[in-house]
Design an enzyme around this catalytic site. Sequence first.
Site, PDB file in Angstrom:
ATOM      1  N   HIS A 169       0.840  -1.212   0.000  1.00 32.58           N
ATOM      2  CA  HIS A 169       0.000   0.000   0.000  1.00 32.58           C
ATOM      3  C   HIS A 169       0.874   1.260   0.000  1.00 32.58           C
ATOM      4  CE1 HIS A 169      -3.218   2.792   0.924  1.00 32.58           C
ATOM      5  NE2 HIS A 169      -2.591   3.176   2.012  1.00 32.58           N
ATOM      6  N   ASP A 269     -11.411   2.397   7.153  1.00 30.53           N
ATOM      7  CA  ASP A 269     -10.959   3.758   7.433  1.00 30.53           C
ATOM      8  C   ASP A 269     -11.337   4.641   6.240  1.00 30.53           C
ATOM      9  OD1 ASP A 269      -9.666   5.882   8.621  1.00 30.53           O
ATOM     10  OD2 ASP A 269      -7.710   5.340   7.802  1.00 30.53           O
ATOM     11  N   TYR A 280      -2.690  17.097   3.339  1.00 32.90           N
ATOM     12  CA  TYR A 280      -1.885  16.189   4.165  1.00 32.90           C
ATOM     13  C   TYR A 280      -0.440  16.629   4.417  1.00 32.90           C
ATOM     14  CZ  TYR A 280       1.005  13.749   0.636  1.00 32.90           C
ATOM     15  OH  TYR A 280       1.940  13.427  -0.311  1.00 32.90           O
ATOM     16  N   LYS A 289      -9.931  12.120   6.594  1.00 37.06           N
ATOM     17  CA  LYS A 289      -9.993  10.814   7.250  1.00 37.06           C
ATOM     18  C   LYS A 289     -10.972  10.767   8.412  1.00 37.06           C
ATOM     19  CE  LYS A 289      -6.422   8.555   5.378  1.00 37.06           C
ATOM     20  NZ  LYS A 289      -6.477   7.177   4.904  1.00 37.06           N
ATOM     21  N   SER A 293     -14.986   6.087  10.453  1.00 34.18           N
ATOM     22  CA  SER A 293     -14.334   4.780  10.270  1.00 34.18           C
ATOM     23  C   SER A 293     -15.306   3.744  10.813  1.00 34.18           C
ATOM     24  CB  SER A 293     -13.014   4.684  11.037  1.00 34.18           C
ATOM     25  OG  SER A 293     -12.105   5.666  10.574  1.00 34.18           O
TER      26      SER A 293
HETATM   27 MN    MN Z   1      -5.985   4.198   7.142  1.00 33.90          MN
END
Ligand code: MN
Length: 453
Positions: A169, A269, A280, A289, A293
Site C-alpha cells: 500500500h 478507514d 496532508y 480521514k 471509520s
Molecule cells: Mn488508514
Amino acid sequence: TPLYSSAASDVYKRQEYILLKLFEFTSMQITANNPDRKTWLDITKNTDFPIQNIPFGVFLTRDDVITIGTRIGDYAIDLGALHQLGYFEDIPLTDDIFLQDTLNDFIADGRKTWRAVRNKIADIFDVNNKTLQENKEHQKVILFTLDEIEMQLPVQVGDYTDFYSSEEHARNVGEMFRGADKALLPNWLHIPVAYHGRSSSIIPSGIPIRRPHGQKLPNGSDTPIFGPSRNLDFELEMAFITTAANHLGEPIPVNDAEEHIFGLVLFNDWSARDIQKWEYVPLGPFLGKNFASTISPWIVTLDALEPYRTEGPKPSTKQLPYLKSKGKKTFDIHLQVAIQPEGKEETVVSNTNFKHLYWNMSQQLAHHTVNGCPVNSGDMMGSGTISGPTKDSYGSMLELSWNGEKPIKLKEGGDRKFIQDNDTVILRGHCENKNTRIGFGECSTKILPPFKN
Ligand code: MN
C-alpha cells in the site's frame, strides 16, 4: 519464599491463595479452542461464529437493555443474564462486569479473565453440558436471535491510532503521489509509521454515513474549491483493541506486546482522497480521514485466532533491537471487499490477507509506547490499508482503479473509480484450517448523498 503465610490463623488467606492459583492454572489453557467441541445450539456449518470463536460485543436487546454479549452461530448471548443466573460463579468477576455499555472494564481485567470467561462459555454451550441446554426458562432470557438485537460500539474508544504498515500500500500510494523512485519514504522500513486519528467518528457496521464536504485543489489550479468529496474511498484494514497496557513513561517490550492485545475487528478507514491530497502536507491526514471509520461489532479475541498464527514478511533492512519480534507474530486472515450498488448484486473487488502486513501488531505497540506514551483499555490501533502483492488484492479504490485511471467493472451498476452515493461497501474476514473457521462477520456501510443545509 513461602507460598503463603505460615501463620495457623491465616486459613482464609491460604484458601483464597489456593483458589487464585487454581484459577490461574485453569485459565492458562485455551480450552475454548478445542476443534472437536460441538454446541447444542442449532448453527450452520460455515458460520463465522462456531463455538470455537466466542467473540465479545455489546448489543441492545428487544427489551431496550444494553448488555455485553457473545455470539454462537446466529444466536446472540446475553452475558449479563448468564452472570446474574450464576453461570460464572467460579470466576472472580464483579457483579456488574457485563451490565455495562462497553467492554472497557472487562478488557481491563486482563487476559486471564478473558480466557477464563471464553473457556466457561464454551463449556456452557458444549453439547455434552445439559445445564442450560435443558433449562428453557434460562434460555428465554439469555438467547436472542440477530433480528432482536442491535449491535453497538463494543468499546468506548479513548484513543485511535492508524498505522501505515502494508509495504504494498505504501509503495502504491507513494508511486501515485510522488513517483516510483520516491515511493517509499526513507523512514518507512525503520519505523511503523502512524498518525493519531479521531475516535469520535468510529461507528459500528450498519450505520450509514454522508459523503463529506471539504477543500480540494482542482488539477492545474493553485486555488482550492469547496464541495462534496468526489474521490470517496474505503480502506480495508483491521484494528486491534488494547487493554490498559502501561503507565506514562513505561515502554512495552515487543515480545510482551500481545499480552496487552484483547482482539481484532475489521476496520474501514473511510478516506476522501481529494481532501486528503490537498491537506496532508506537512502534518498528515486530517479532515480527509476523520469523518468516519466503520468497525465490525464483534471483537474476535487473539486467543480465538491462536490456531492461525503465521509468519509475516521477512524484514528487508536491519531493524533496531526494540522492534525485533520473535516467532510467529501475525495471523492468516483472509480479507475481502465488496461493493453493492443500491438494489443491485454486490461485486467482490478485492481479496487479500492480514499476513501481508510488513509491521506486526507487536512491533506497532512496542513502537507506539517506546517513548513512554500510555495505552489504555479500549484504545484502537488500525493496521493501515492492507494491500496484497497483486492488482486484485489492493485494499483501496485509489489503488484498485489506480487513482481513477482504470475503473473497476461491477457485475451490476456500471463501473467505479471511487465510491458513489447509495453504494454499500462491505468488508469480510475469516480464518480457516482443516478443523475450524473463525470469522469476523461483516463491516458494512452505506454512503448517503452529502448533507444539505
Ligand atoms: Mn488508514
